[in-house]
Structure formats: structure tokens, C-alpha cells
Scaffold this active site. Structure first.
Site, PDB file in Angstrom:
ATOM      1  N   ALA A 142       0.849  -1.193   0.000  1.00 40.94           N
ATOM      2  CA  ALA A 142       0.000   0.000   0.000  1.00 40.94           C
ATOM      3  C   ALA A 142       0.887   1.246   0.000  1.00 40.94           C
ATOM      4  O   ALA A 142       1.992   1.236   0.538  1.00 40.94           O
ATOM      5  CB  ALA A 142      -0.891   0.006   1.232  1.00 40.94           C
ATOM      6  N   SER A 145       6.281   4.844  10.267  1.00 42.42           N
ATOM      7  CA  SER A 145       6.369   3.596   9.512  1.00 42.42           C
ATOM      8  C   SER A 145       4.993   3.038   9.215  1.00 42.42           C
ATOM      9  O   SER A 145       3.991   3.491   9.747  1.00 42.42           O
ATOM     10  CB  SER A 145       7.188   2.572  10.304  1.00 42.42           C
ATOM     11  OG  SER A 145       6.350   1.935  11.243  1.00 42.42           O
ATOM     12  N   LYS A 146       4.994   2.038   8.351  1.00 45.15           N
ATOM     13  CA  LYS A 146       3.736   1.405   7.955  1.00 45.15           C
ATOM     14  C   LYS A 146       3.024   0.779   9.155  1.00 45.15           C
ATOM     15  O   LYS A 146       1.814   0.651   9.164  1.00 45.15           O
ATOM     16  CB  LYS A 146       4.010   0.333   6.904  1.00 45.15           C
ATOM     17  CG  LYS A 146       4.615   0.927   5.641  1.00 45.15           C
ATOM     18  CD  LYS A 146       4.451   0.032   4.431  1.00 45.15           C
ATOM     19  CE  LYS A 146       4.904   0.809   3.195  1.00 45.15           C
ATOM     20  NZ  LYS A 146       4.546   0.203   1.940  1.00 45.15           N
ATOM     21  N   ARG A 147       3.783   0.376  10.136  1.00 43.10           N
ATOM     22  CA  ARG A 147       3.180  -0.271  11.301  1.00 43.10           C
ATOM     23  C   ARG A 147       2.677   0.707  12.354  1.00 43.10           C
ATOM     24  O   ARG A 147       1.971   0.337  13.266  1.00 43.10           O
ATOM     25  CB  ARG A 147       4.183  -1.248  11.932  1.00 43.10           C
ATOM     26  CG  ARG A 147       4.302  -2.544  11.174  1.00 43.10           C
ATOM     27  CD  ARG A 147       5.548  -3.297  11.563  1.00 43.10           C
ATOM     28  NE  ARG A 147       6.735  -2.512  11.293  1.00 43.10           N
ATOM     29  CZ  ARG A 147       7.304  -2.406  10.086  1.00 43.10           C
ATOM     30  NH1 ARG A 147       6.780  -3.047   9.074  1.00 43.10           N
ATOM     31  NH2 ARG A 147       8.368  -1.655   9.894  1.00 43.10           N
TER      32      ARG A 147
END
Ligand code: GLU
Length: 507
Positions: free
Chosen positions: A16, A265-267
């Protein structure tokens, strides 16, 4: 500027698109449109190991939702099609070979095993292995092997890569629009792989430079994480003889975590409970991530918020339409230091955009939400209802809770409000107030309010106590918009009915 402005957003479809990536696309778009130039979407999918199905569609849908219009791209086509690097694979080898022929690159035949051993050996000595000028002459490369040996190994199908021959001890002088002049000594750099025979594909570095050149890109605007690659890119332009037409560079600051240091970050979305992706995302393994669109953000608010994360208009103004952003955007006002993401501010922007929408627009959002909650009403009533509460909402989904009591009488009463205001004396006075209301032909916000206020003053009653008691009876809680506006909305009969019901229910 004497050259046509052409910028590209060049994501790799590896998952994504993170909001940092959306911001990169946005700044490219604003810069291009400010200068009347072109915005190109190029998909950099030469790393087949990291390719994620669905990512490319996700990128395109995200840009569309944001209102970022693509002039040339995989779906739009254009004079330099195709815009997907995997479909351009036939283009790159000749440039890699040209670099070998001019002495700027070389073939390397080292097996993965050899390289792995060298890495381990270096680690055992407390060092990190670098494939560079110190080791390249001892390895299995065209620098050591004879021409005929090289030809023979290629002909018999040995796997090879082409590596850039990084010059030894040379200062590369570079310019960045945001960071200014930068000097790097090449002895700190390694010999990057440019092309791999294994999949007959270039790596990012070669494909990126070749395509930027062929697509006549004038400005490369990308994340700070690419700054370490800049010396190599400068040297690739030089080695290919393209220095005179090489693009200008601007490396954008990082988007930082809400608290403390570090890249967002993505997390972090899961960790902090806010979206880090523009749209809802379902990964191929079935895992999902929330998106701004589905959380109820307006694309204009999302874009406005992102634009200000790292760029400063130099004034106090905070609300900008896309056109206003295009009009005043400049790379010179992009900051060098990272921009901290602020979720509360993102919500604030959404609330601002929500309250500036027309009653008709919001009413149209409210109607289906009400219907879902089993409340059927007219467009006119829905428009009026939202006009009373729009300053209190952040997301469209909240509109239904905020207007619910305008359509159905409360079935329960907020305990805290009741404990505070529902006292025998106030209830007695509320009964008297109901009699005053009954005298009015109909409820009109301003007129009835004036009449009741005058009555309160004439009888030396407490305005605050009584108004809150009325509020509890009408909407179930001692907060909310103008109570007489609500009484007007529900009408005289319903107002009196609710007062009686509250007295019966609460006692
Ligand atoms: N494909 C690279 C990325 O994923 C592009 C970097 C660049 O803009 O040069 O970010």
C-alpha cells in the site's frame, strides 16, 4: 525556467502507498502544475521479488481520490509509453553495455555463495563487507578476467551482473534545491549492481536514470531516503554523457512519528490508532489496514493536512484548496528537517472542511445514515438538522448521533446531567415553563427564547439551572446546540410531549 517542467512520481508496487509517498506525489504535482508542467506516473517494478499484486491499482486509486491528476502514466499512456518499467525491459541493457564499453562499469560473475562468504568473513573481523574499489580487482570480474574469458563465460550461460565502477577518491559535487550544495567522496561508496542477467532486468538505479533521461524529466522530487543514491545518480548521468540535461533534485524531509524521533512507519498506524494509508488496504496475505477515505476524511482535508507537513506557506493561513496550493507552492519553502505527523491536527482539518460544506451536501450524507438507523425524514429536515450541529462534527458518520434526538425523543437520560440539574425545584419550574411555552402559538427560536428568558428574569429564577433542565428533557443531556433551535425544529407539541415524558420517566 527555460526547460519544460516534467516531474514523475515513481513508486515501486511493493504494498500500500504510505502517506509519505502520497505527500511525495502531491509535492511533485503541485510543483508541476505551478509551473504549467507535466505530472507523470511511472511504475518502478523491476524488483520482481518485492512485487505485490494489487499495489499498482491501489496507487492509482489513491492519487485519484486525492485529486492528483496524472498527465502521462500506465493508464493514461503518453509520448513515452510504456510507463511500467517491466514493459520497458528491452530498453536498458544497451545502456548497461555502453557503460561497460566506456569503462564505467564491469561484468561480475561472483556467485551468491562467494559474496556471502566474504560478508561473513568481514563480519567475523568486525567489519561490513563492501563491494568496492578495494576488492573489485580480486573478484571474478571483467576487470580481472580477459576479454575472451568474459565472452566465453557469458556465452556458456554463466550468470552475471553489471556493476558500476565507482571512481576512487573523487569528490562528487551535487546540488539539491532543498538541501543546497553537497559534496561526497566516492571512496565511501560501493559498486552498485545496475543490471542482472538472472532476470534480464536493470536494478532501480539504472532504470531510474535511463527513464528519467528518456522521459525528459526536469526535476526529481523524492524522499530523503534516496539522498545516499544521489552521488551514484550524478555519476551515472556523467558516464552516460547526459550531465547537461540531467534533472534538478529535491529531497523531501521525512514524515516523523507523532512522538519522539523516527520515520513514520507502515506499522505505526496500528500502534497509534490512526491511518498511515490513504485508502483501506487488503494485503495478498489477507491482512488489512485502515485508510483515511474509509475513516471519513475528505480528500481535500487530507491533502491540505499533508501539504503542510514539511512545507510552509510563510503565512498564518492553514486552509488551502488544491488550486491555492498550486498557486503558491514552491520547493524553496520545503523544510530540511522532518515533519512530525499530528493525528489531532488531521482531524482538525477534517472538521474545518466539514463545517464549510453546505447544508445540502451534509444533509445528503445524513439522509442515508438516518435511514440505516431506521429514521426516515425529508431532505429538507435533514438539511436543517445538520445546519444546527455541523460545527460539532469531525466526520460525516458522527452526523447521525449528533442529530438523532432531533428525530426521536430520548429514551434515556444522561446520569451526570440528571444528578447535576434534575432537582425538585428545577422540575417544578420546568412545569411552569411548559405552561409559558404552551401560550406561544408556535416555537420560534428567537421569539420563544426571548419570551422564556423574560419570564425567567421576571420570576427571579436561575437561567443556567432551568435551561439545562429543559435540555435534559428535550435531548437527554445538558449539552448541545441552542435548545430553542431544537425546540423549533421538533415543534411545540413534541417539545411539550418530551417535557412531560421526562418528568414521568425521571420523576
Ligand atoms: N522507485 C523508487 C521508490 O519506490 C523511486 C525513487 C525515486 O523517485 O527516484 O521510491
Amino acid at each position: 525556467m527555460n526547460r519544460r517542467v516534467r516531474v514523475r512520481f515513481a513508486p515501486s508496487p511493493t504494498g500500500a502507498l504510505h502517506i509519505g509517498g502520497v505527500r511525495t506525489a502531491l509535492y511533485n504535482y503541485l510543483f508541476a502544475k505551478h509551473h504549467g508542467g507535466d505530472f507523470i506516473l511511472r511504475i518502478e517494478d523491476t524488483d520482481s521479488q518485492r512485487f505485490v499484486p494489487g499495489a499498482e491499482d491501489y496507487i492509482m486509486e489513491s492519487l485519484k481520490w486525492c485529486g492528483i491528476k496524472i498527465d502521462e502514466g500506465v493508464a493514461e499512456g503518453g509520448p513515452h509509453a510504456p510507463y511500467r518499467q517491466s514493459e520497458r525491459r528491452a530498453i536498458y541493457l544497451k545502456y548497461a553495455e555502453q557503460l561497460v564499453a566506456s569503462g564505467n562499469a564491469y561484468y561480475a560473475f561472483d556467485s551468491a555463495e562467494t559474496l556471502d562468504n566474504m560478508r561473513k568473513e568481514a563480519e567475523a573481523n568486525g567489519q561490513t563487507f563492501a563491494y568496492n574499489y578495494q576488492v573489485r580487482n580480486q573478484l571474478e570480474t571483467s576487470l580481472k578476467l580477459s576479454d575472451s574469458e568474459v565472452k566465453e563465460r557469458i556465452a556458456r550461460g554463466d550468470q552475471w551482473v553489471i556493476r558500476f565502477k565507482m571512481p576512487e577518491n573523487e569528490n562528487v559535487e551535487m546540488d539539491d534545491i532543498i538541501r543546497g550544495h553537497i559534496t561526497i567522496n566516492t571512496s565511501t561508496l560501493d559498486d552498485k549492481v545496475l543490471y542482472k542477467s538472472a532476470d534480464a532486468l536493470p536494478t532501480y538505479h539504472l532504470a531510474n536514470i535511463v527513464d528519467d533521461h528518456l522521459m525528459e524529466i526536469s526535476h526529481v522530487i523524492r524522499g530523503e531516503e534516496w539522498l545516499p543514491s544521489l552521488p551514484l545518480h550524478y555519476l551515472l548521468y556523467r558516464s552516460l554523457g547526459w550531465s547537461d540535461s540531467q534533472p534538478e533534485f529535491a529531497h523531501l524531509p521525512l514524515l516523523l512519528k507523532p512522538q519522539g524521533q523516527g520515520k513514520l512507519s507502515k506499522r505505526d498506524g496500528d500502534k497509534f490508532g490512526f491511518p498511515v494509508f490513504p485508502l483501506f488496504w487488503t494485503a495478498p496475505d489477507g491482512s488489512t489496514a485502515i485508510g483515511y477515505r474509509e475513516e471519513g476524511y475528505f480528500p481535500e482535508a487530507f491533502i491540505n493536512m499533508l501539504a503542510l507537513l514539511g512545507w510552509n506557506p510563510g503565512t498564518e493561513q492553514e486552509i488551502f484548496s488544491m488550486q491555492e496550493l498550486i498557486d503558491i507552492f514552491s520547493l524553496e519553502k520545503v523544510s530540511k528537517s522532518g515533519a512530525r505527523f499530528n493525528h489531532e491536527k488531521a482531524k482538525w482539518f477534517n472538521a474545518q472542511y466539514l463545517r464549510h460544506k453546505s447544508d445540502q451536501e451534509l444533509g445528503a450524507m445524513l439522509l442515508p445514515l438516518l435511514a440505516k438507523a431506521g429514521i426516515n425524514t425529508t431532505a429538507e429536515r435533514a438539511n436543517k438538522a445538520v445546519s444546527l450541529i455541523k460545527e460539532r462534527a469531525t466526520f460525516p458518520a458522527e452526523l447521525v448521533d449528533l442529530t438523532n434526538y432531533m428525530f426521536v425523543a430520548p429514551t434515556s437520560y444522561d446520569e451526570k446531567s440528571v444528578n447535576k440539574f434534575w432537582k425538585p425545584e428545577n422540575v417544578e419550574n420546568l412545569k411552569l415553563m411548559a405552561k409559558e411555552i404552551e401560550k406561544c402559538a408556535k416555537i420560534d427560536e428567537k421569539e420563544t427564547e426571548t419570551a422564556i428568558h423574560e419570564w425567567i428574569v421576571a420570576n427571579s429564577l436561575s437561567m443556567g439551572q432551568l435551561m439545562n433542565t429543559l435540555r435534559i428533557a428535550i435531548i437527554g443531556i445538558s449539552q448541545g446546540p441552542s435548545i430553542f433551535a431544537i425546540c423549533e425544529f421538533i415543534g411545540k407539541d413534541e417539545t411539550l410531549k418530551r417535557i412531560n415524558k421526562a418528568i414521568e420517566t425521571i420523576g
